[in-house]
Write a protein that holds these residues in place. Structure first.
Motif, PDB file in Angstrom:
ATOM      1  N   LEU A 114       0.841  -1.199   0.000  1.00 30.57           N
ATOM      2  CA  LEU A 114       0.000   0.000   0.000  1.00 30.57           C
ATOM      3  C   LEU A 114       0.868   1.238   0.000  1.00 30.57           C
ATOM      4  CD1 LEU A 114      -2.051  -2.146   1.170  1.00 30.57           C
ATOM      5  CD2 LEU A 114      -2.998  -0.254   2.463  1.00 30.57           C
ATOM      6  N   PHE A 115       0.429   2.249  -0.762  1.00 34.88           N
ATOM      7  CA  PHE A 115       0.973   3.603  -0.670  1.00 34.88           C
ATOM      8  C   PHE A 115      -0.073   4.426   0.048  1.00 34.88           C
ATOM      9  CE2 PHE A 115       3.964   2.537  -3.964  1.00 34.88           C
ATOM     10  CZ  PHE A 115       5.024   3.397  -3.742  1.00 34.88           C
ATOM     11  N   LEU A 116       0.307   5.112   1.111  1.00 40.69           N
ATOM     12  CA  LEU A 116      -0.624   5.953   1.856  1.00 40.69           C
ATOM     13  C   LEU A 116      -0.071   7.363   1.990  1.00 40.69           C
ATOM     14  CD1 LEU A 116      -1.755   3.867   4.978  1.00 40.69           C
ATOM     15  CD2 LEU A 116      -3.134   4.520   3.003  1.00 40.69           C
ATOM     16  N   ASP A 117      -0.881   8.335   1.551  1.00 40.52           N
ATOM     17  CA  ASP A 117      -0.558   9.731   1.826  1.00 40.52           C
ATOM     18  C   ASP A 117      -0.870   9.962   3.302  1.00 40.52           C
ATOM     19  OD1 ASP A 117       0.039  12.423   1.594  1.00 40.52           O
ATOM     20  OD2 ASP A 117      -1.854  12.934   0.621  1.00 40.52           O
ATOM     21  N   ILE A 118      -0.020  10.665   3.997  1.00 42.39           N
ATOM     22  CA  ILE A 118      -0.250  10.902   5.421  1.00 42.39           C
ATOM     23  C   ILE A 118      -1.381  11.902   5.637  1.00 42.39           C
ATOM     24  CG2 ILE A 118       0.734  11.859   7.535  1.00 42.39           C
ATOM     25  CD1 ILE A 118       3.406  10.661   6.721  1.00 42.39           C
ATOM     26  N   PHE A 119      -1.404  12.980   4.855  1.00 41.30           N
ATOM     27  CA  PHE A 119      -2.370  14.050   5.087  1.00 41.30           C
ATOM     28  C   PHE A 119      -3.451  14.036   4.023  1.00 41.30           C
ATOM     29  CE2 PHE A 119       1.583  15.336   7.071  1.00 41.30           C
ATOM     30  CZ  PHE A 119       1.142  15.501   8.369  1.00 41.30           C
ATOM     31  N   MET A 120      -4.640  13.555   4.411  1.00 47.04           N
ATOM     32  CA  MET A 120      -5.816  13.519   3.538  1.00 47.04           C
ATOM     33  C   MET A 120      -7.018  13.959   4.356  1.00 47.04           C
ATOM     34  SD  MET A 120      -5.363   9.809   1.670  1.00 47.04           S
ATOM     35  CE  MET A 120      -5.158   8.885   3.208  1.00 47.04           C
ATOM     36  N   PRO A 121      -8.022  14.533   3.699  1.00 44.67           N
ATOM     37  CA  PRO A 121      -9.245  14.880   4.434  1.00 44.67           C
ATOM     38  C   PRO A 121      -9.976  13.611   4.884  1.00 44.67           C
ATOM     39  CG  PRO A 121      -9.504  15.305   2.083  1.00 44.67           C
ATOM     40  CD  PRO A 121      -8.079  14.903   2.302  1.00 44.67           C
ATOM     41  N   GLY A 122     -10.778  13.757   5.913  1.00 43.74           N
ATOM     42  CA  GLY A 122     -11.507  12.587   6.419  1.00 43.74           C
ATOM     43  C   GLY A 122     -10.572  11.712   7.229  1.00 43.74           C
ATOM     44  N   MET A 123     -10.335  10.503   6.752  1.00 42.62           N
ATOM     45  CA  MET A 123      -9.439   9.570   7.433  1.00 42.62           C
ATOM     46  C   MET A 123      -8.021   9.764   6.895  1.00 42.62           C
ATOM     47  SD  MET A 123      -9.440   5.381   7.633  1.00 42.62           S
ATOM     48  CE  MET A 123     -11.195   5.296   7.785  1.00 42.62           C
ATOM     49  N   ASP A 124      -7.109  10.241   7.736  1.00 35.24           N
ATOM     50  CA  ASP A 124      -5.736  10.473   7.287  1.00 35.24           C
ATOM     51  C   ASP A 124      -4.943   9.171   7.187  1.00 35.24           C
ATOM     52  OD1 ASP A 124      -4.795   9.788   9.858  1.00 35.24           O
ATOM     53  OD2 ASP A 124      -4.550  11.861  10.473  1.00 35.24           O
ATOM     54  N   GLY A 125      -3.714   9.285   6.743  1.00 32.06           N
ATOM     55  CA  GLY A 125      -2.878   8.100   6.550  1.00 32.06           C
ATOM     56  C   GLY A 125      -2.556   7.358   7.832  1.00 32.06           C
ATOM     57  N   PHE A 126      -2.401   8.069   8.936  1.00 28.23           N
ATOM     58  CA  PHE A 126      -2.115   7.402  10.212  1.00 28.23           C
ATOM     59  C   PHE A 126      -3.285   6.511  10.630  1.00 28.23           C
ATOM     60  CE2 PHE A 126       0.832  11.060  10.761  1.00 28.23           C
ATOM     61  CZ  PHE A 126       1.999  10.342  10.961  1.00 28.23           C
ATOM     62  N   GLU A 127      -4.501   7.048  10.530  1.00 28.27           N
ATOM     63  CA  GLU A 127      -5.687   6.274  10.910  1.00 28.27           C
ATOM     64  C   GLU A 127      -5.910   5.109   9.943  1.00 28.27           C
ATOM     65  OE1 GLU A 127      -9.181   5.290  13.122  1.00 28.27           O
ATOM     66  OE2 GLU A 127      -7.332   6.361  13.570  1.00 28.27           O
ATOM     67  N   THR A 128      -5.707   5.360   8.657  1.00 25.96           N
ATOM     68  CA  THR A 128      -5.854   4.290   7.669  1.00 25.96           C
ATOM     69  C   THR A 128      -4.847   3.176   7.932  1.00 25.96           C
ATOM     70  OG1 THR A 128      -6.571   5.954   6.052  1.00 25.96           O
ATOM     71  CG2 THR A 128      -5.943   3.787   5.197  1.00 25.96           C
ATOM     72  N   MET A 129      -3.599   3.551   8.223  1.00 26.11           N
ATOM     73  CA  MET A 129      -2.567   2.563   8.511  1.00 26.11           C
ATOM     74  C   MET A 129      -2.931   1.750   9.759  1.00 26.11           C
ATOM     75  SD  MET A 129       1.582   3.031   8.847  1.00 26.11           S
ATOM     76  CE  MET A 129       1.534   4.188  10.195  1.00 26.11           C
ATOM     77  N   ARG A 130      -3.455   2.422  10.776  1.00 28.29           N
ATOM     78  CA  ARG A 130      -3.847   1.729  11.999  1.00 28.29           C
ATOM     79  C   ARG A 130      -4.934   0.687  11.701  1.00 28.29           C
ATOM     80  NH1 ARG A 130      -7.556   1.757  15.808  1.00 28.29           N
ATOM     81  NH2 ARG A 130      -8.789   3.446  14.925  1.00 28.29           N
ATOM     82  N   LYS A 131      -5.917   1.061  10.909  1.00 27.80           N
ATOM     83  CA  LYS A 131      -7.009   0.137  10.592  1.00 27.80           C
ATOM     84  C   LYS A 131      -6.544  -1.013   9.700  1.00 27.80           C
ATOM     85  CE  LYS A 131     -10.649   3.391  11.480  1.00 27.80           C
ATOM     86  NZ  LYS A 131     -12.031   3.116  11.745  1.00 27.80           N
ATOM     87  N   VAL A 132      -5.654  -0.728   8.762  1.00 20.29           N
ATOM     88  CA  VAL A 132      -5.087  -1.784   7.914  1.00 20.29           C
ATOM     89  C   VAL A 132      -4.337  -2.783   8.790  1.00 20.29           C
ATOM     90  CG1 VAL A 132      -3.240  -2.226   6.223  1.00 20.29           C
ATOM     91  CG2 VAL A 132      -4.990  -0.498   5.745  1.00 20.29           C
ATOM     92  N   HIS A 133      -3.522  -2.284   9.707  1.00 18.52           N
ATOM     93  CA  HIS A 133      -2.729  -3.166  10.567  1.00 18.52           C
ATOM     94  C   HIS A 133      -3.586  -3.928  11.573  1.00 18.52           C
ATOM     95  CE1 HIS A 133       1.368  -1.139   9.645  1.00 18.52           C
ATOM     96  NE2 HIS A 133       1.043  -2.048   8.758  1.00 18.52           N
ATOM     97  N   GLN A 134      -4.769  -3.414  11.917  1.00 21.92           N
ATOM     98  CA  GLN A 134      -5.680  -4.174  12.773  1.00 21.92           C
ATOM     99  C   GLN A 134      -6.152  -5.431  12.043  1.00 21.92           C
ATOM    100  OE1 GLN A 134      -8.791  -1.364  13.744  1.00 21.92           O
ATOM    101  NE2 GLN A 134      -7.897  -0.899  15.733  1.00 21.92           N
ATOM    102  N   GLN A 135      -6.360  -5.309  10.741  1.00 21.58           N
ATOM    103  CA  GLN A 135      -6.876  -6.425   9.951  1.00 21.58           C
ATOM    104  C   GLN A 135      -5.768  -7.354   9.471  1.00 21.58           C
ATOM    105  OE1 GLN A 135      -9.612  -5.103   6.895  1.00 21.58           O
ATOM    106  NE2 GLN A 135     -10.172  -3.364   8.175  1.00 21.58           N
ATOM    107  N   LYS A 136      -4.705  -6.779   8.955  1.00 23.43           N
ATOM    108  CA  LYS A 136      -3.568  -7.551   8.451  1.00 23.43           C
ATOM    109  C   LYS A 136      -2.309  -6.868   8.966  1.00 23.43           C
ATOM    110  CE  LYS A 136      -5.883  -9.205   4.286  1.00 23.43           C
ATOM    111  NZ  LYS A 136      -5.871  -9.210   2.828  1.00 23.43           N
TER     112      LYS A 136
END
Length: 143
Positions: A49-71
């Protein structure tokens, strides 16, 4: 080669990364925010995955946290266009690596840097999946 998900709110960045990775032989899917990226991640089987850190709504940190919860061992390369920190500001790219990203790239980056980061990350993923008794679909982050 690899199935890669790009999550970035900048369509020009998405297109640039997608074209570079497709030219290198990878299959690429793009998402414009963390919520959409997470939905695609849950529905697909991505090698990186490529994740931008700063995005509106769910940022990259939160997205990374949720991805790592699952896998938890899914390899993530974080990207950011924010200026590198001064003595007074935090280093968000370094922070993301400490929180589990496998690598980071400062925008703008050179095409060769992007392709090299992907190759290193996929090599590490392969080495770690062979060394790990886990499901084989994921990778531990490196620091």
């Amino acid at each position: 080669m690899a199935n890669i998900l790009i999550v970035d709110d900048d369509s020009a960045v998405q297109t640039t990364i997608r074209l570079l990775l497709e030219r290198a032989g990878h299959a690429v899917v793009t998402a414009s925010d963390g919520h959409n990226g997470l939905e695609l991640f849950e529905a697909g089987d991505f090698d990186l995955l490529f994740l931008d850190i700063f995005m509106p709504g769910m940022d990259g940190f939160e997205t990374m946290r949720k991805v790592h919860q699952q896998k938890p061992l899914t390899p993530i390369i974080v990207i950011s266009g924010r200026p590198m920190p001064s003595d007074s500001g935090p280093d968000f790219l370094n922070m993301a690596v400490k929180l589990g990203a496998i690598s980071s790239l400062q925008k703008p980056f050179k095409p060769a840097e992007l392709v090299a980061a992907v190759a290193r990350s996929l090599d590490l993923a392969e080495q770690r999946s062979k060394a790990s008794p886990s499901d084989g679909n994921s990778i531990a982050s490196c620091h």
